[in-house]
Enzyme design. Structure first.
Site, short mmCIF file in Angstrom:
data_model
loop_
_atom_site.label_atom_id
_atom_site.label_comp_id
_atom_site.label_asym_id
_atom_site.label_seq_id
_atom_site.Cartn_x
_atom_site.Cartn_y
_atom_site.Cartn_z
N ARG A 101 0.96 -1.09 -0.02
CA ARG A 101 0.09 0.02 -0.10
C ARG A 101 0.94 1.42 -0.02
O ARG A 101 1.92 1.38 0.55
CB ARG A 101 -0.93 0.16 1.18
CG ARG A 101 -2.02 -1.05 1.11
CD ARG A 101 -3.08 -1.10 2.20
NE ARG A 101 -3.53 0.32 2.17
CZ ARG A 101 -3.87 1.03 3.48
NH1 ARG A 101 -3.82 0.44 4.67
NH2 ARG A 101 -4.45 2.15 3.30
N ARG A 106 5.35 5.16 1.94
CA ARG A 106 6.14 6.37 2.16
C ARG A 106 6.72 6.43 3.59
O ARG A 106 7.34 7.47 3.79
CB ARG A 106 4.79 7.40 2.33
CG ARG A 106 4.34 7.61 0.85
CD ARG A 106 2.96 8.39 0.86
NE ARG A 106 2.12 8.33 -0.30
CZ ARG A 106 1.16 8.99 -0.89
NH1 ARG A 106 0.89 10.18 0.02
NH2 ARG A 106 0.84 8.79 -1.85
N GLU A 127 8.11 -10.83 0.85
CA GLU A 127 9.43 -10.09 1.48
C GLU A 127 8.74 -8.47 1.78
O GLU A 127 8.57 -8.03 0.78
CB GLU A 127 10.54 -10.15 0.70
CG GLU A 127 11.86 -9.28 1.16
CD GLU A 127 12.96 -9.56 0.15
OE1 GLU A 127 13.96 -9.14 0.62
OE2 GLU A 127 12.82 -10.31 -0.83
#
Length: 179
Positions: A101, A106, A127
């Protein structure tokens, strides 16, 4: 052709696409958001030479850990193998492209390019790489893996090593596959 929410819900309703446990909020506008499972795997040793071509099994290289206090902590510039809470069963004509996501990306997290093959069945082991200089916490049950579904031209049956895997699954060795 990438499948939108309505088409994904049709596949689930007719039983072609299996997701267990299923909640409708897993189905997003253009894919699935799968949730973090309760266990993860990390390397048991550091500074080792690992040659996948010499290994039949890698289980001894990894520690499989239950999330303590409801947290999975990924150290800076390291990785962990995570599993999805959901057990999925893909149709023979649908493939999944996995991404983290964007909110989690971020924070410096990433996943390598990963495909869920047509006909695959099992928990997804993936991973998750922490590219940041900080410890990042993930929690079991949180949405983390966005899977974009696409129709294939023709059908194929998955017959790979990871069919039916449950929980986090370390990599298989490649002994006998390398020249």
């Amino acid at each position: 052709m990438i499948l939108a929410r309505g088409e994904i819900l049709k596949l689930i309703k007719d039983g072609s696409l299996g997701i267990e446990p299923f909640t409708e909020d897993v189905v997003r506008e253009n894919g699935l958001d799968l949730r973090v499972g309760n266990e993860y795997a990390i390397y048991a040793f550091e500074n080792q030479v690992i040659d996948p071509c010499e290994l039949e099994s890698t289980r001894h290289l990894f520690s499989i850990v239950e999330a303590k206090d409801g947290r999975i902590i990924i150290p800076p510039r390291s990785f962990a193998l995570l599993t999805t809470m959901e057990y999925v069963k893909f149709p023979r004509d649908v493939i999944g492209f996995c991404n983290l996501r964007s909110t989690l990306a971020r924070y410096g997290l990433g996943v390598p390019p990963t495909i869920i093959d047509t006909g695959f069945e099992g928990n997804i082991t993936i991973e998750v790489i922490n590219n940041s200089g900080n410890y990042v916490v993930l929690r079991p049950g949180m949405r983390f893996l966005h899977v974009v579904l696409a129709k294939t031209i023709g059908e194929a049956k998955y017959q790979g090593k990871y069919l039916g895997q449950r929980g986090v699954t370390p990599p298989k060795g490649l002994k006998g596959e390398c020249s």
